[in-house]
Design an enzyme around this catalytic site. Structure first.
Site, PDB file in Angstrom:
ATOM      1  CE  LYS A 256      -6.160   0.356   0.904  1.00  0.00           C
ATOM      2  NZ  LYS A 256      -5.253  -0.432   1.783  1.00  0.00           N
TER       3      LYS A 256
ATOM      4  CE  LYS B  58      -1.340   8.283   4.995  1.00  0.00           C
ATOM      5  NZ  LYS B  58      -0.466   7.106   4.990  1.00  0.00           N
TER       6      LYS B  58
ATOM      7  CB  THR C 114      -0.912   0.026   1.234  1.00  0.00           C
ATOM      8  OG1 THR C 114      -1.886  -1.007   1.099  1.00  0.00           O
ATOM      9  CG2 THR C 114      -1.628   1.363   1.346  1.00  0.00           C
TER      10      THR C 114
END
Lengths: 292, 292, 292, 292
Positions: free
Chosen positions: C171, C239, C96
């Protein structure tokens, strides 16, 4: 308008009726606690025993009561305004009440043949003493015109806003704008502080620019100190934000910034700050301790 | 400070260097398009052929460039500031740039032994001509002190804010506060209008109260007309909101009202209003047509 | 795809490579701490001494690293992927990472003639062990098609999303939606509680209706207890909200609800909750003590 | 509970009373338009001529009316429930009404000695036919216990929530959570679309993860098409958001995400979308045309 009735001698009402006396008007005053009339009598006022008695005596009567309950009581209770109001009688309510209360009083007065004007004011003790209020009148236009010599004594400016209720609405719009500005200001102060800038310097810079305004200048220094002596209590400001948002809801106006501001004021209430000045919303931005 | 270099003669730089000349300073000017120097020469300025030449000649040099790219180019490119900067040379960059650009220039100058001060200004053409700018300086304190006679000519007030980057940060905080205020104002105008009040009367009432400020007074009337001639483009305001929110993110400061305001500016951009004045955010509140 | 290279044997990588072995693939493994390879070797894996050695040996290599720094290091450092990549070699990065990191790796690989696919996954330890991951692939379509037999072993479903970077973007969109939902859920729990309803009953009611979902079911009971064991740390969620809002900014998409949610997560960070599970944003709603 | 009265045979009431008949209960039905009783009579129901007649005949009576006005009318009008209610009579109102209406009915019933239970349901036509409703009961606990055999036939699950009004409050909390989720979902769909991702793929990815839920699955595909056939009208959803925020206001709960969602629904109303499904709030995010 030689003879004027005046109901309610609180901080505001006393200052206003004193101004009328010193400008040569004959004034008949009434207050729930009659002893508060004494000082006015020394300056030439006459006493009316009841609201009804004042109405009976005077063609024009002004009311300046503390809240909606008092405003309603003076009109509807025994010995109240309604008992003597009628054709040729004029009633000007300068109390700050909601649109619904104002409409209720208006209907009662006019259904008896009287003339009605709502005229809430912007400004507190000092402007009242100095004859510098801003008057937001609505209702009977002819009565507004007739009352202008009085308004010229009491305020620096008066507005006629149309139908009854518009005075209350105008106050809501102004207070909503003010509430969002206070949040914007609080966020700016905290951001400056947490970013290593001196918040006092921010105040100085703001005061020199295009968004300089008396509220920032007056409240900024104590906000930085975390001091919020109640001039306009936060819970009242939040109530006005809520009512302004409800007014927007009725008229299909989405106001995302006012809504975010309202939640900040609610957060402040949940932190127990409701009785402090509305600038205490600053604490909702500043309150974080740690970080990660 | 008898001899001062001046790099960049756009609207701002020209007005500022003219002010310096009229106050008796000797000024050596440079501009990318040299012909723009002519008018200054008529008023007594000397021409420098390149930024490097100006630095070589003058102990103190001021730069007023249009954007970060220009500010970097003048320093780092061939014939640029870096070629002649060194011990005893002082460089004051008054351009509006981000903290990162300012730091990059600062490091390059000081690593060669020069002194550096960032000094972005608040105020546009008119205040520049009138010597009424507000100067937000940061960097070398001694250079700030030495530059005060110059700042006194250019501005009505200057601030020393500490380390390099603080000037840019202060501008962000001010612009963020201003952006949220503009949203508060827009929502107030639309709420007044949709509630049956005259928006112009709202402007008049606001102008008499505690939140009266030059921005409301200046932009309100044209906003009501739906006119937004670009003084400060909306897309630049939104960029500053974004950067201010990012600064808050770094420092763990939640700012829900600024965040809501930023989304309103983004909405305005998505409506194609980015090149208009930032007061065009008014359209995001006003734009609904029907209702149900 | 008989012989597969596998770089990175953390919790995820180990489970994934074990799955490949048990489905009959030949696997050559590498890990920075080589001892972590032992268990895999017992189950039939071969060891590669360096990333470069694995690439040299295998036509297809999968990487599953812990973060962007590790993903970059394995490719660009000495003995890294780049030393042996070239025509006929295929590299699938399932770590990721952000779109920028992914693009950097992609360019390096393809400029040497290799084929690249990014393929971040949704799901953690348990789905990895059970071969129930959701795979969000983007990059070289032919490589995606060739890798399908491998993806069928590792996941319950894979998607091909187009150009490199789209996996990372997908994502972000999912996590943004999830973050706002968590705030909606937190507000519901607190409103129920403060209104005199049993929050556990709210969970039961929600679980029977149209918005029932695994996240509410899994996290609700511990949220009511004020317990937030970190599955997905709040600071990482915040974030991702920030990056999603930035993606919206680039594409002129105003997202007021995500923005309000992001500020709530920032508030939580300022309260020192950044290392707890992102469900700890519940505390920002619940934290008020008094009222007025 | 052998003999049950049933008032109101709309879509919901008809399906519910049919279920009772098919499970062996004796049912006496009444409907304002009596002809709607015919089908029930064919399945064994008896007709009551008026609400009062039904109450007189049955120990237990259930009401399922369309709105607060109908719920009040059946109780307070001539030939209404109040004329026959008294000790030993039980009244269960399953209509969806506000807490105030419910309290008014409750007080009238109990002051005459009757027992009252409010029991609004979650679920529409299909769950009503299938006996799969979720029942949110509040009021007299003993009556709830006695009614369980009936609730077992009508619903898949029932809850007893305490004092009258709590059923209405629970529905508000659920609908508020749902409304914010719908906004989160809309923002996700638009962000995916504007970022170059296929929104349908987003739906597929969401449906495989921790936030998969029936609402996303059911409404997502038509939202992508810009189609919003009204299942739950947007203006009703916005009304519930407003009431939930008011409930939070009373209890000093700040809910910034619900507030932002509420403004989005208000924006949708201002765009004329109030009669469409509440998923039409998607249009407020998607509607931007240009960009700059």
């Amino acid at each position: 308008m030689e003879e004027i009735g005046f109901l309610g001698l609180g901080i505001m009402g006393k200052a206003m009726s004193m101004n009328l006396l010193s400008h040569g008007f004959k004034v008949t005053v009434w207050n729930r606690t009659l002893s508060r009339c004494d000082e006015l009598v020394e300056h030439g006022a006459t006493i009316g025993e009841t609201p009804a008695a004042v109405i009976k005596k005077c063609k024009y009567t002004i009311a300046m009561l503390s809240d909606p309950a008092a405003a309603l009581s003076v009109v509807f209770d025994k010995d109240g305004v309604l008992e003597q109001i009628g054709t040729g009688k004029n009633y000007i309510d300068m109390s700050t009440v909601d649109a619904e209360t104002s409409s209720k009083i208006s209907e009662a007065i006019t259904s008896k043949g009287g003339c009605f004007l709502e005229a809430p004011v912007s400004g507190s003790k000092k402007p009242a003493e100095d004859g510098q209020l801003v008057i937001l009148a609505a209702g009977e236009r002819a009565l507004y015109d007739a009352a202008l010599p009085v308004f010229d004594v009491l305020g620096k400016k008066s507005f006629f806003l149309g139908q009854v209720g518009n005075g209350a609405k105008m106050k809501l719009v102004v207070n909503m704008t003010m509430g969002s500005m206070m949040n914007a200001f609080s966020e700016g102060i905290v951001l400056a502080d947490k970013s290593g800038l001196n918040p006092q310097t921010l105040l100085d810079v703001l005061d020199l620019g295009a968004i300089a305004n008396p509220m920032f200048k007056m409240k900024g220094p104590s906000m930085i100190q975390g001091s919020y002596p109640p001039a306009f209590p936060l819970k009242h400001q939040q109530k006005d934000m809520r009512l302004a948002l409800a007014l927007g809801d009725e008229n299909s106006v989405a106001m995302p910034v006012a809504a975010a501001s309202n939640e900040a004021f609610k957060k402040a209430r949940s932190m127990g700050l409701g009785d402090l000045d509305f600038s205490a919303v600053h604490e909702t931005v500043a309150s974080g301790k740690g970080s990660s």
